[in-house]
Design an enzyme around this catalytic site. Structure first.
Site, mmCIF file in Angstrom:
data_model
loop_
_atom_site.group_PDB
_atom_site.id
_atom_site.type_symbol
_atom_site.label_atom_id
_atom_site.label_comp_id
_atom_site.label_asym_id
_atom_site.label_seq_id
_atom_site.Cartn_x
_atom_site.Cartn_y
_atom_site.Cartn_z
ATOM 1 N N PRO A 7 -72.031 -47.940 -45.427
ATOM 2 C CA PRO A 7 -71.442 -49.261 -45.169
ATOM 3 C C PRO A 7 -70.198 -48.936 -44.470
ATOM 4 C CG PRO A 7 -71.187 -48.593 -47.602
ATOM 5 C CD PRO A 7 -72.009 -47.383 -46.880
ATOM 6 N N MET A 8 -69.769 -49.574 -43.323
ATOM 7 C CA MET A 8 -68.526 -49.569 -42.691
ATOM 8 C C MET A 8 -68.019 -50.824 -42.098
ATOM 9 S SD MET A 8 -69.557 -46.131 -40.120
ATOM 10 C CE MET A 8 -67.682 -46.322 -39.468
ATOM 11 N N GLU A 9 -67.146 -51.252 -42.687
ATOM 12 C CA GLU A 9 -66.474 -52.571 -42.788
ATOM 13 C C GLU A 9 -66.120 -52.876 -41.244
ATOM 14 O OE1 GLU A 9 -63.069 -55.773 -44.204
ATOM 15 O OE2 GLU A 9 -62.671 -53.556 -44.530
ATOM 16 N N CYS A 98 -63.236 -47.580 -50.531
ATOM 17 C CA CYS A 98 -62.423 -48.329 -49.346
ATOM 18 C C CYS A 98 -61.256 -47.675 -49.286
ATOM 19 C CB CYS A 98 -62.606 -49.805 -49.482
ATOM 20 S SG CYS A 98 -61.871 -50.535 -48.034
ATOM 21 N N LYS A 139 -70.583 -46.026 -54.604
ATOM 22 C CA LYS A 139 -69.916 -45.171 -53.615
ATOM 23 C C LYS A 139 -68.279 -44.772 -53.943
ATOM 24 C CE LYS A 139 -69.696 -43.996 -48.877
ATOM 25 N NZ LYS A 139 -68.600 -44.316 -48.160
ATOM 26 N N ASN A 199 -71.584 -37.436 -48.215
ATOM 27 C CA ASN A 199 -71.161 -38.233 -47.399
ATOM 28 C C ASN A 199 -70.006 -37.664 -46.816
ATOM 29 O OD1 ASN A 199 -69.427 -41.122 -46.806
ATOM 30 N ND2 ASN A 199 -70.992 -40.625 -45.386
ATOM 31 N N GLY A 200 -69.778 -37.667 -45.466
ATOM 32 C CA GLY A 200 -68.430 -37.183 -44.829
ATOM 33 C C GLY A 200 -68.788 -36.181 -43.683
ATOM 34 N N GLY A 223 -72.516 -42.233 -41.503
ATOM 35 C CA GLY A 223 -71.593 -43.373 -40.892
ATOM 36 C C GLY A 223 -71.290 -43.072 -39.613
ATOM 37 N N ARG A 224 -70.125 -42.636 -39.422
ATOM 38 C CA ARG A 224 -69.623 -42.459 -38.002
ATOM 39 C C ARG A 224 -70.332 -41.392 -37.158
ATOM 40 N NH1 ARG A 224 -63.900 -39.904 -38.428
ATOM 41 N NH2 ARG A 224 -64.952 -38.658 -40.209
#
Length: 309
Positions: A7-9, A98, A139, A199-200, A223-224
């Protein structure tokens, strides 16, 4: 190995989920967070952030989507979790990661990592409210300012009944600056029994392999890295060839159609520039394209540049 789209706002909305899951390689997705304060939210809020609920909670390519909730009040989170499930969400995820200042000031997201008992109460309330056949996941980051509570926090989430835990291998203070401390996920892994998703800082197949080794986790969350290389999940999973720049440009044009004719068309110029900001990590051509459209504000003008050789 399971690969989850993070999830990425403001970045990974339903259009991006559709795009990336069509490219392939993902087992599931998590939505941008639904902010819960002190009420049971109307269904339209869930549908806005997760239109896939209209399609049995699946992306058009059939990948399940899980609604993520963010807040600090256990009872209200529990009630909204039940609503998300009733609307068709494939489980519920809880946001303890977040880093946004506005969110943290109102006691949401990563700031809760300072309060292990609060994590336990939230997860416990949601787990008790949601029928057992539906997963409750969370998360988190490694901490807020430091990692001193990392293991305790993970243990609290586990003992409260969560089915799995995704861990972003940095604290809130560390933000998104390299490196990611994958070995810390490994330390948590040794002190817990809950399934953990690492993650990361996963930008390549090599990164994914190192992350799995150091975190002692088979499952990963992208994510990214997936925004920088749209077929990264397939590269990791199937040793696929990395997308060429021409393939990426074709994807940008497809995305342009989604955005312009979708419900967020007015945001298109900013969104396409934002995505190019991620793509330039892997594709030098993205920087040049960004410079060519940087000053443009009309969708048609941007698409015209994308269509040029």
């Amino acid at each position: 190995m399971k690969i989850v789209l993070a999830p990425m706002e403001g970045v990974v909305d339903h259009l991006m989920r559709d795009m990336l899951t069509q490219v392939g390689g993902f087992d599931s997705c998590v939505t941008e967070f639904v902010r819960v304060v002190d009420q049971l939210l109307p269904s339209k809020v869930f549908y806005r952030l997760c239109p896939e609920l209209h399609q049995q909670g699946l992306t058009p390519s059939g990948v399940p989507v899980k609604v993520q909730l963010l807040g600090q009040e256990p009872d209200w989170l529990a009630e909204n979790a039940v609503r998300a499930i009733e609307l068709g969400s494939h489980g519920v995820d809880l946001n303890f990661g977040c880093p946004a200042k506005t969110v943290n000031k109102s006691k949401g997201g990563a700031v809760l990592l300072k309060e292990t008992e609060a994590l336990y109460k939230i997860v416990s309330a949601v787990r008790k409210a949601v029928p057992l056949e539906h997963q409750v996941t969370a998360k988190m980051r490694l901490g807020f300012e430091d990692k001193s509570l990392a293991i305790e926090n993970a243990q609290a989430i586990e003992s409260a009944g969560a089915n799995s835990l995704a861990i972003h291998a940095r604290t809130k203070t560390e933000g998104y600056k390299p490196p990611a401390y994958w070995e810390w996920i490994g330390k948590i892994r040794q002190q817990t029994h809950i399934p953990i998703i690492a993650n990361g800082e996963i930008w390549s197949k090599t990164d994914a392999t190192l992350c799995q080794q150091r975190s002692q986790c088979d499952d990963i969350m992208l994510g990214r890295g997936a925004l920088a290389m749209p077929n990264l999940a397939q590269v990791i999973r199937q040793d696929a060839q990395e997308m060429t720049w021409e393939q990426v440009k074709a994807l940008l044009l497809t995305y342009s159609g989604y955005e312009i004719f979708g419900d967020k068309g007015r945001y298109y110029p900013n969104r396409i520039k934002q995505w190019l900001g991620y793509l330039k990590v892997q594709y030098p051509q993205a920087e040049n394209l960004f410079l060519r459209i940087r000053a443009l504000t009309k969708s048609a003008d941007i698409v015209a540049v994308l269509q040029q050789p």
